[in-house]
Design an enzyme around this catalytic site. Structure first.
Site, mmCIF file in Angstrom:
data_model
loop_
_atom_site.group_PDB
_atom_site.id
_atom_site.type_symbol
_atom_site.label_atom_id
_atom_site.label_comp_id
_atom_site.label_asym_id
_atom_site.label_seq_id
_atom_site.Cartn_x
_atom_site.Cartn_y
_atom_site.Cartn_z
ATOM 1 N N LYS A 50 -0.847 62.192 -5.388
ATOM 2 C CA LYS A 50 -0.771 63.654 -5.428
ATOM 3 C C LYS A 50 -0.027 64.111 -6.674
ATOM 4 O O LYS A 50 -0.440 65.037 -7.366
ATOM 5 C CB LYS A 50 -0.064 64.177 -4.164
ATOM 6 C CG LYS A 50 -0.934 64.081 -2.918
ATOM 7 C CD LYS A 50 -0.154 64.349 -1.639
ATOM 8 C CE LYS A 50 -1.044 64.087 -0.419
ATOM 9 N NZ LYS A 50 -0.344 64.151 0.861
ATOM 10 N N GLN A 94 5.411 65.227 3.215
ATOM 11 C CA GLN A 94 4.532 64.091 3.503
ATOM 12 C C GLN A 94 4.782 63.589 4.930
ATOM 13 O O GLN A 94 5.905 63.261 5.302
ATOM 14 C CB GLN A 94 4.769 62.966 2.488
ATOM 15 C CG GLN A 94 3.841 61.783 2.648
ATOM 16 C CD GLN A 94 2.375 62.117 2.384
ATOM 17 O OE1 GLN A 94 2.050 62.862 1.469
ATOM 18 N NE2 GLN A 94 1.484 61.587 3.207
ATOM 19 N N ASP A 117 -0.113 72.868 2.505
ATOM 20 C CA ASP A 117 -0.808 72.003 3.454
ATOM 21 C C ASP A 117 -1.407 72.831 4.592
ATOM 22 O O ASP A 117 -2.131 72.302 5.437
ATOM 23 C CB ASP A 117 0.183 70.977 4.035
ATOM 24 C CG ASP A 117 -0.246 69.554 3.763
ATOM 25 O OD1 ASP A 117 -1.352 69.368 3.226
ATOM 26 O OD2 ASP A 117 0.519 68.634 4.107
#
Ligand code: NDP
Length: 280
Positions: A50, A94, A117
């Site tokens: 990422k 994460q 997200d």
């Protein structure tokens, strides 16, 4: 007949190239903070990818690594600090977090305007209400693959296999918004194979290696395989038995090289979207 291969790698490359052009014209550099708690090797690889992809399109990516024994209070304080940081447009936590940390609580603390997200209850609610927010990356990538493959969703019978907050539910909401007739199947669904066979568009997001067999799929169906499963021999496979389904489906995504690259590209797109909205 064999199915058309939907090349997520190529579609993601184009999306990233377009984002790089857009970022270069912004007049400011969007900022993405990725929080990695603990030392799970798979998470470390995802975070590295990422970071690299973000840097590649001109986003200022900052990875913040915390030890596995980090307490909830310290994690909450970091999120608060990033919420208040004017240079940060996107915050990605994460997952999974190490045992003992409450991920739902941490996600709720993320400023919805920076929630790239799309996992905060605010963004989930906006999606359910059909209002603009930030949409989870994998579902967003799935919809882009369907669009790129020229799939007509209006009126189509779609089946989403899996009902997670991360994938299944938002995919179902997006398909509904695109006028598909959507069924959500899960571990308590009776006669899963028959449900799948009715689908013109089948999205598999269960996390069970090659569960969807050739005889579960209707002729010419469009199959999007979200699953990423590592077999004991190290091989990566999806939730769909690719070799069996390929001769039957109308179009299919491979694993790897299907949804995975789109997830990262959509994270970058969400970061740019969040940056433009915040700084407009
Ligand atoms: P979850 O484990 O959170 O959810 C799995 C869902 O599948 C649940 O709704 C569960 O049902 C259902 N399910 C599990 N087993 C069965 C079964 N035997 N029959 C029917 N339904 C079943 O997984 P995620 O949604 O997070 O991820 C799904 C897959 O997608 C995984 O392989 C994951 O690695 C992959 N993934 C890929 C991404 C990418 O970028 N390509 C990104 C995110 C995930 P129930 O609710 O009843 O328990």
């Amino acid at each position: 007949m064999t199915a058309m291969l939907i090349d997520g790698k190529k579609i993601a490359e184009t999306l990233r190239a377009n984002l790089a052009v857009q970022v270069a014209q912004l007049g400011f550099q969007p900022g993405l903070a990725v929080i990695l708690v603990g030392d799970d090797p798979a998470s470390a690889v995802y975070v590295r990818n990422k970071d690299k992809a973000a840097t590649g399109v001109g986003i200022a990516a900052r990875t913040i690594r915390l030890p596995a024994d980090t307490g909830q209070a310290a994690l909450m304080a970091l999120i608060q600090q990033l919420n208040n940081d004017r240079d940060i447009d996107g915050i990605l936590l994460q997952l999974p977090l190490p045992a003992g940390l409450d991920s739902a609580m941490a996600i709720r603390a993320i400023d919805p305007a920076k929630d790239v997200d799309g996992l905060t209850p605010t963004n989930a609610g906006l999606l359910a209400a059909g209002l603009p927010g930030l949409v989870p990356c994998t579902p967003l990538g799935t919809m882009k693959l369907l669009a790129e493959a020229g799939v007509t969703l209006r009126g189509a019978r779609a089946l989403v296999l899996g009902r997670s907050v991360l994938v299944g539910k938002p995919v179902a909401a997006l398909l509904t918004a695109a006028d598909a007739t959507v069924t959500i199947a899960h571990s308590r669904t009776r006669d899963l194979a028959a449900e799948c066979r009715r689908a013109e568009v089948l999205i598999a997001a269960v996390g069970r290696p090659e569960m969807v067999r050739g005889d579960w799929v209707a002729n010419d169906a469009v199959v999007i395989d979200v699953g990423i499963n590592r077999l004991p021999n190290g091989r990566l496979v999806g939730d769909v038995a690719f070799a069996e389904v390929m001769p039957i489906a109308g179009a299919i995504t491979p694993v790897p090289g299907g949804v995975g690259p789109m997830t990262i590209a959509c994270l970058l797109e969400n970061t740019v979207t969040a940056a433009i909205r915040r700084r407009a």
